[in-house]
Design a protein around this motif. Sequence first.
Motif, PDB file in Angstrom:
ATOM      1  N   LEU A 246      -7.403  16.184   6.287  1.00 49.47           N
ATOM      2  CA  LEU A 246      -8.385  15.870   7.320  1.00 49.47           C
ATOM      3  C   LEU A 246      -8.451  14.377   7.635  1.00 49.47           C
ATOM      4  N   TYR A 247      -7.807  13.553   6.830  1.00 49.40           N
ATOM      5  CA  TYR A 247      -7.748  12.132   7.165  1.00 49.40           C
ATOM      6  C   TYR A 247      -7.011  11.963   8.500  1.00 49.40           C
ATOM      7  N   PRO A 248      -7.333  10.916   9.258  1.00 45.16           N
ATOM      8  CA  PRO A 248      -6.717  10.769  10.592  1.00 45.16           C
ATOM      9  C   PRO A 248      -5.269  10.279  10.525  1.00 45.16           C
ATOM     10  N   TRP A 249      -4.393  11.154  10.065  1.00 43.31           N
ATOM     11  CA  TRP A 249      -2.976  10.808  10.010  1.00 43.31           C
ATOM     12  C   TRP A 249      -2.395  10.783  11.412  1.00 43.31           C
ATOM     13  N   LYS A 250      -1.583   9.796  11.701  1.00 41.93           N
ATOM     14  CA  LYS A 250      -0.903   9.733  12.992  1.00 41.93           C
ATOM     15  C   LYS A 250       0.349  10.605  13.006  1.00 41.93           C
ATOM     16  N   LYS A 251       0.892  10.845  11.824  1.00 44.67           N
ATOM     17  CA  LYS A 251       2.061  11.710  11.688  1.00 44.67           C
ATOM     18  C   LYS A 251       1.704  12.881  10.784  1.00 44.67           C
TER      19      LYS A 251
ATOM     20  N   ASP B 287       1.710   2.181  11.497  1.00 41.30           N
ATOM     21  CA  ASP B 287       0.660   2.798  10.686  1.00 41.30           C
ATOM     22  C   ASP B 287       0.789   4.315  10.736  1.00 41.30           C
ATOM     23  N   VAL B 288       0.630   4.949   9.602  1.00 45.20           N
ATOM     24  CA  VAL B 288       0.609   6.411   9.574  1.00 45.20           C
ATOM     25  C   VAL B 288      -0.821   6.918   9.501  1.00 45.20           C
ATOM     26  N   LEU B 289      -1.770   5.997   9.285  1.00 44.31           N
ATOM     27  CA  LEU B 289      -3.180   6.357   9.210  1.00 44.31           C
ATOM     28  C   LEU B 289      -3.949   5.556  10.251  1.00 44.31           C
ATOM     29  N   ASP B 290      -4.806   6.243  11.005  1.00 43.69           N
ATOM     30  CA  ASP B 290      -5.600   5.580  12.035  1.00 43.69           C
ATOM     31  C   ASP B 290      -6.770   4.874  11.371  1.00 43.69           C
ATOM     32  N   TRP B 291      -6.612   3.584  11.098  1.00 37.01           N
ATOM     33  CA  TRP B 291      -7.630   2.836  10.370  1.00 37.01           C
ATOM     34  C   TRP B 291      -8.889   2.619  11.188  1.00 37.01           C
ATOM     35  N   PHE B 292      -8.792   2.670  12.508  1.00 38.91           N
ATOM     36  CA  PHE B 292      -9.982   2.529  13.352  1.00 38.91           C
ATOM     37  C   PHE B 292     -10.911   3.728  13.170  1.00 38.91           C
ATOM     38  N   LYS B 293     -10.323   4.918  13.095  1.00 39.59           N
ATOM     39  CA  LYS B 293     -11.135   6.115  12.862  1.00 39.59           C
ATOM     40  C   LYS B 293     -11.703   6.129  11.449  1.00 39.59           C
ATOM     41  N   VAL B 294     -10.923   5.622  10.496  1.00 42.77           N
ATOM     42  CA  VAL B 294     -11.422   5.538   9.121  1.00 42.77           C
ATOM     43  C   VAL B 294     -12.644   4.630   9.065  1.00 42.77           C
ATOM     44  N   LYS B 295     -12.576   3.515   9.797  1.00 45.49           N
ATOM     45  CA  LYS B 295     -13.697   2.571   9.810  1.00 45.49           C
ATOM     46  C   LYS B 295     -14.909   3.165  10.536  1.00 45.49           C
ATOM     47  N   ASP B 296     -14.663   3.782  11.687  1.00 44.37           N
ATOM     48  CA  ASP B 296     -15.776   4.316  12.488  1.00 44.37           C
ATOM     49  C   ASP B 296     -16.462   5.502  11.811  1.00 44.37           C
ATOM     50  N   HIS B 297     -15.720   6.254  11.003  1.00 47.81           N
ATOM     51  CA  HIS B 297     -16.275   7.448  10.341  1.00 47.81           C
ATOM     52  C   HIS B 297     -16.127   7.323   8.830  1.00 47.81           C
ATOM     53  N   SER B 298     -16.407   6.126   8.322  1.00 47.06           N
ATOM     54  CA  SER B 298     -16.209   5.872   6.890  1.00 47.06           C
ATOM     55  C   SER B 298     -17.095   6.767   6.023  1.00 47.06           C
TER      56      SER B 298
ATOM     57  N   SER C  83      -8.709  11.105  -7.912  1.00 51.82           N
ATOM     58  CA  SER C  83      -7.940   9.871  -8.094  1.00 51.82           C
ATOM     59  C   SER C  83      -6.703   9.856  -7.194  1.00 51.82           C
ATOM     60  N   SER C  84      -6.037  10.988  -7.101  1.00 49.89           N
ATOM     61  CA  SER C  84      -4.820  11.066  -6.282  1.00 49.89           C
ATOM     62  C   SER C  84      -5.125  10.826  -4.812  1.00 49.89           C
ATOM     63  N   SER C  85      -6.243  11.371  -4.326  1.00 52.09           N
ATOM     64  CA  SER C  85      -6.599  11.170  -2.921  1.00 52.09           C
ATOM     65  C   SER C  85      -6.853   9.695  -2.610  1.00 52.09           C
ATOM     66  N   LEU C  86      -7.510   8.990  -3.536  1.00 57.63           N
ATOM     67  CA  LEU C  86      -7.752   7.561  -3.341  1.00 57.63           C
ATOM     68  C   LEU C  86      -6.454   6.760  -3.451  1.00 57.63           C
ATOM     69  N   ILE C  87      -5.592   7.156  -4.375  1.00 55.93           N
ATOM     70  CA  ILE C  87      -4.319   6.446  -4.545  1.00 55.93           C
ATOM     71  C   ILE C  87      -3.448   6.579  -3.303  1.00 55.93           C
ATOM     72  N   VAL C  88      -3.440   7.763  -2.696  1.00 58.59           N
ATOM     73  CA  VAL C  88      -2.642   7.980  -1.485  1.00 58.59           C
ATOM     74  C   VAL C  88      -3.112   7.057  -0.358  1.00 58.59           C
ATOM     75  N   VAL C  89      -4.434   7.013  -0.136  1.00 57.93           N
ATOM     76  CA  VAL C  89      -4.977   6.156   0.922  1.00 57.93           C
ATOM     77  C   VAL C  89      -4.718   4.688   0.605  1.00 57.93           C
ATOM     78  N   HIS C  90      -4.913   4.294  -0.647  1.00 52.80           N
ATOM     79  CA  HIS C  90      -4.689   2.899  -1.043  1.00 52.80           C
ATOM     80  C   HIS C  90      -3.225   2.508  -0.884  1.00 52.80           C
ATOM     81  N   TYR C  91      -2.327   3.449  -1.127  1.00 54.60           N
ATOM     82  CA  TYR C  91      -0.892   3.167  -0.983  1.00 54.60           C
ATOM     83  C   TYR C  91      -0.567   2.772   0.452  1.00 54.60           C
ATOM     84  N   PHE C  92      -1.071   3.543   1.406  1.00 55.42           N
ATOM     85  CA  PHE C  92      -0.778   3.230   2.804  1.00 55.42           C
ATOM     86  C   PHE C  92      -1.521   1.972   3.263  1.00 55.42           C
ATOM     87  N   TRP C  93      -2.698   1.733   2.734  1.00 52.40           N
ATOM     88  CA  TRP C  93      -3.411   0.496   3.062  1.00 52.40           C
ATOM     89  C   TRP C  93      -2.655  -0.712   2.516  1.00 52.40           C
TER      90      TRP C  93
END
Length: 241
Positions: free
Chosen positions: A127-132, A97-108, A76-86
């Motif tokens: 392992l998520y594509p964080w930019k920072k 953006d602190v998360l590369d959403w293009f990579k998230v989409k391409d490797h969903s 739940s925490s992992s999903l909440i973290v991603v949802h927070y930045f989205w």
Amino acid sequence: MVGSATVAIALTFWIKKFVNRDFPVMQAVDIGLAAADFGSDIKFIVDAFSATSPTDVKLAWLSLSFLVVAGVVSFSSSLIVVHYFWKRRAKKVSTEDVLDWFKVKDHSNLFGIIAVLTIADIELIKLYPWKKQFYDGFPEMRVAVIVTGVAMVEDVPQLIIQLISIIANQQKQQFSAIVSMAITITSICWRVAKRSLKLMGVGAIESLSHETSIVSTTTTVPPKSPVRTFGDAPGSAEVKV
């Protein structure tokens, strides 16, 4: 234990190569150690269930219950973290953006698998594509604190249960309990010490940068212009400063 750590580290380097995810190699140690901790807990539970002592079986059920709860909290925490930045990006709270959403989409599919695997290892959100990655592989300090807190939800109860098992079965060889407890203690000490030093270092640098920017933007107040006494002639006026 070794198998879970190997799979986690292999997944880490696979993402590093094929998703072009850049991160320090030592972060793979964090992920591998957390995976080994989870594997040792599973080994302890299996051995406790196979024991004939009612105490061991009760401890096995208790350990399994805490492990399931910790897995739900971790996922739940992992999903909440991603949802927070989205959500922050959707509301345009931040233009960066602190998360590369293009990579998230391409490797969903891949990142979906990682989200599921966070049930066993919350550190996998590194392992998520964080930019920072300033905060020990995480984009913000709050994320590092959340991950550490969630890990403690699983580690501390398991450590207590394993200690009880060793004390209650002093006449028996408690190899799995001893190994699991040793890995858990190592994981806690490594995670807390390294992350605390990292966060304190980043905080000190940010504080120094803030102080430097304040000093550089400070300007001297210009002197006041002379003021002539009202009614005096321009050539002979008394000047007040």
